[in-house]
Design an enzyme around this catalytic site. Structure first.
Site, PDB file in Angstrom:
ATOM      1  N   HIS A   1       0.982  -1.197  -0.136  1.00  0.00           N
ATOM      2  CA  HIS A   1       0.204  -0.108  -0.101  1.00  0.00           C
ATOM      3  C   HIS A   1       0.882   1.270   0.171  1.00  0.00           C
ATOM      4  O   HIS A   1       1.771   1.473   0.876  1.00  0.00           O
ATOM      5  CB  HIS A   1      -1.025   0.052   1.262  1.00  0.00           C
ATOM      6  CG  HIS A   1      -2.113  -0.648   1.035  1.00  0.00           C
ATOM      7  ND1 HIS A   1      -3.079  -0.665   1.964  1.00  0.00           N
ATOM      8  CD2 HIS A   1      -2.429  -2.086   0.253  1.00  0.00           C
ATOM      9  CE1 HIS A   1      -4.186  -1.493   1.364  1.00  0.00           C
ATOM     10  NE2 HIS A   1      -3.637  -2.407   0.623  1.00  0.00           N
TER      11      HIS A   1
ATOM     12  N   TYR B   1      -9.402   5.551   6.786  1.00  0.00           N
ATOM     13  CA  TYR B   1      -9.548   6.124   8.152  1.00  0.00           C
ATOM     14  C   TYR B   1     -10.523   7.329   8.325  1.00  0.00           C
ATOM     15  O   TYR B   1     -10.493   8.313   7.587  1.00  0.00           O
ATOM     16  CB  TYR B   1      -8.231   6.676   8.793  1.00  0.00           C
ATOM     17  CG  TYR B   1      -7.275   5.582   8.998  1.00  0.00           C
ATOM     18  CD1 TYR B   1      -7.213   5.297  10.349  1.00  0.00           C
ATOM     19  CD2 TYR B   1      -6.551   4.898   7.948  1.00  0.00           C
ATOM     20  CE1 TYR B   1      -6.180   4.261  10.818  1.00  0.00           C
ATOM     21  CE2 TYR B   1      -5.453   3.961   8.175  1.00  0.00           C
ATOM     22  CZ  TYR B   1      -5.175   3.757   9.625  1.00  0.00           C
ATOM     23  OH  TYR B   1      -4.459   2.811   9.994  1.00  0.00           O
TER      24      TYR B   1
ATOM     25  N   PRO C   1      -4.636   0.779  18.534  1.00  0.00           N
ATOM     26  CA  PRO C   1      -4.341  -0.069  17.139  1.00  0.00           C
ATOM     27  C   PRO C   1      -4.350   1.145  15.770  1.00  0.00           C
ATOM     28  O   PRO C   1      -4.091   0.764  15.089  1.00  0.00           O
ATOM     29  CB  PRO C   1      -5.247  -0.940  16.843  1.00  0.00           C
ATOM     30  CG  PRO C   1      -6.800  -0.534  17.800  1.00  0.00           C
ATOM     31  CD  PRO C   1      -5.703   0.147  18.809  1.00  0.00           C
TER      32      PRO C   1
ATOM     33  N   LYS D   1       0.906   0.285  15.113  1.00  0.00           N
ATOM     34  CA  LYS D   1       2.267   0.099  15.436  1.00  0.00           C
ATOM     35  C   LYS D   1       2.910  -0.997  16.288  1.00  0.00           C
ATOM     36  O   LYS D   1       3.915  -1.126  16.571  1.00  0.00           O
ATOM     37  CB  LYS D   1       2.523   1.548  16.204  1.00  0.00           C
ATOM     38  CG  LYS D   1       2.713   3.022  15.369  1.00  0.00           C
ATOM     39  CD  LYS D   1       3.807   2.843  14.789  1.00  0.00           C
ATOM     40  CE  LYS D   1       4.121   3.680  13.523  1.00  0.00           C
ATOM     41  NZ  LYS D   1       3.185   3.376  12.507  1.00  0.00           N
TER      42      LYS D   1
ATOM     43  N   TYR E   1       3.676   6.846   9.839  1.00  0.00           N
ATOM     44  CA  TYR E   1       2.914   5.898   9.609  1.00  0.00           C
ATOM     45  C   TYR E   1       3.747   4.787   8.842  1.00  0.00           C
ATOM     46  O   TYR E   1       3.613   3.440   9.150  1.00  0.00           O
ATOM     47  CB  TYR E   1       1.558   5.983   8.475  1.00  0.00           C
ATOM     48  CG  TYR E   1       0.578   5.264   8.452  1.00  0.00           C
ATOM     49  CD1 TYR E   1      -0.560   4.943   9.166  1.00  0.00           C
ATOM     50  CD2 TYR E   1       0.805   3.991   7.551  1.00  0.00           C
ATOM     51  CE1 TYR E   1      -1.697   4.103   9.245  1.00  0.00           C
ATOM     52  CE2 TYR E   1      -0.407   2.942   7.781  1.00  0.00           C
ATOM     53  CZ  TYR E   1      -1.360   3.116   8.511  1.00  0.00           C
ATOM     54  OH  TYR E   1      -2.674   2.200   8.356  1.00  0.00           O
TER      55      TYR E   1
END
Length: 401
Positions: free
Chosen positions: A72, A201, A293, A297, A385
């Site tokens: 991704h 998200y 979550p 991580k 990220y």
């Protein structure tokens, strides 16, 4: 039984550590209280940072990940019905993430360990870590109905939040930093192709939602729910209806529905245990730290811990210097706290606190708008990220640049 490194716990951290040590010619024994089927089926993380991907490849454990995992190059943020994509490679100099479930990572590492590595004992319940202050620590464990002892030079506790390793650190030496959040995640697995080709998200006035996946045919989705929610209290259609509301956009995007095969609720908390080392006992992964979550991580932090330990032990063997081992906790905690910060920021950015005021709601929207309009803000999110570097410390404890 005798070994150089006793590893308590056969999650991804313990298994990867055993693999790294084997490749370096250092023997180890892994003790896991559960059976192999349980370890290979427990649903946990699914996002691998660039550094984790690189480590698995270098350890000879990346073949199936590269074949079946989903690279991704970004995520999508949704708010107020709008969509904004964060382009990871463009913002980080080429870094990305891989969607590859923790279950699959464990399967790959278990197969390699049983074929090439040292002993991996399933159903071996660690009872206590003893003698960590001396030069011969040991793990008492129960296996096949009888108690035994594993004598070690070092013990690494990869046995999670409820394991025995952390309990071997004297209470008077311990500092705990934690935060509990007033909400949780209701997660589902569904037999339906993902409705988007990257993770989504979503911030919504009704609460957070996340669209993720485990494969091209299996979707993984989450809803923010009150803390203590019983997953059985939510009907399947009710879940899909709520996901549709929170993920809705103004451009006609549609959510695909399918058969829900699993439901669970994950509490949200931040937790750091200091120190991460006591004598010859080293804590790694959830035994030392937990993150909500939202930032993906948890598994990746555990990988950073065991990479740091393996490098330090190899350095000791090759140079006679214990400097890297002595700086283990300092090196790991530097990365841990950056990950805690990032995960906290993502959580507070996207979840609606039940006690939030209209002012705080508007601040969330302003922060999201900042990511959509500022390259520097988006780059900070993308760098966090895709992962903070697995830095080895130089002699004297100074991190390498």
């Amino acid at each position: 039984m005798r070994t150089t490194v006793g590893i308590v716990g056969a999650g991804p951290a313990g298994l990867l550590l055993a693999r790294l040590l084997h490749r370096a010619g250092i023997d180890s024994v892994v003790l896991e209280s559960r059976d192999r089927t349980y370890v290979e089926q427990r649903q946990r993380a699914g996002i691998l940072e660039q550094g984790t991907v690189d480590v698995l490849r270098a350890a000879g454990a990346g073949e199936r990940m590269d074949r079946e995992g989903l690279r991704h190059d970004g995520i999508e943020l949704r708010y107020a019905g709008r969509r904004h994509r964060v382009d990871f490679p463009a913002l980080t100099g080429g870094r990305s993430v891989m969607v590859y479930a923790q279950t699959e990572v464990c399967k790959d590492l278990i197969a390699l360990q049983l074929k090439e590595g040292g002993p991996l004992l399933f159903g071996a319940e660690a009872l206590a870590v003893e003698g960590a202050e001396g030069d011969r620590p040991r793990v008492r464990f129960r296996y096949e109905g009888r108690e035994d002892v594993l004598d070690c030079d070092y013990v690494v506790g990869c046995d999670g939040f409820w394991g025995v390793a952390r309990k071997a650190v004297p209470a008077e030496l311990t500092r705990v930093f934690e935060r509990a959040y007033p909400f949780a995640w209701l997660g589902i697995l569904a037999d339906v192709p993902p409705s988007h080709d990257e993770l989504v998200y979503a911030r919504h006035d009704r609460g957070f939602a996340l669209l993720s996946m485990r494969s091209p045919t299996v979707s993984r989705l989450y809803l923010q729910v009150p803390e203590g929610t019983d997953p059985a209290a939510w009907g399947d259609e009710e879940i899909w209806d709520e996901l549709e509301r929170r993920l809705e956009t103004t451009d006609g995007w549609r959510l695909r529905r399918g058969t829900i095969t699993a439901k669970s609720v994950t509490p949200m908390r931040s937790h750091v245990h200091e120190p991460m080392r006591h004598g010859r006992l080293f804590l790694a992964g959830d035994a030392a730290h937990i993150v909500p979550p939202t930032g993906a991580k948890g598994l990746n932090l555990a990988v950073g811990d065991v990479v740091t330990f393996a490098r330090a032990l190899v350095h000791l063997r090759d140079t006679g210097s214990a400097a890297l081992l002595d700086s283990y906790a300092e090196t790991c905690l530097s990365r841990v706290w950056q990950a805690e910060r990032f995960s906290y920021d993502m959580t507070s950015l996207l979840h609606r606190d039940p006690a939030a005021s209209p002012f705080e709601d508007r601040l969330q929207l302003a922060r999201l708008e900042r990511f959509a309009t500022s390259r520097s803000a988006a780059a900070d999110l993308a760098e966090g990220y895709t992962g903070f570097p697995f830095e080895a410390a130089a002699p004297g404890g100074t991190p390498r640049s």
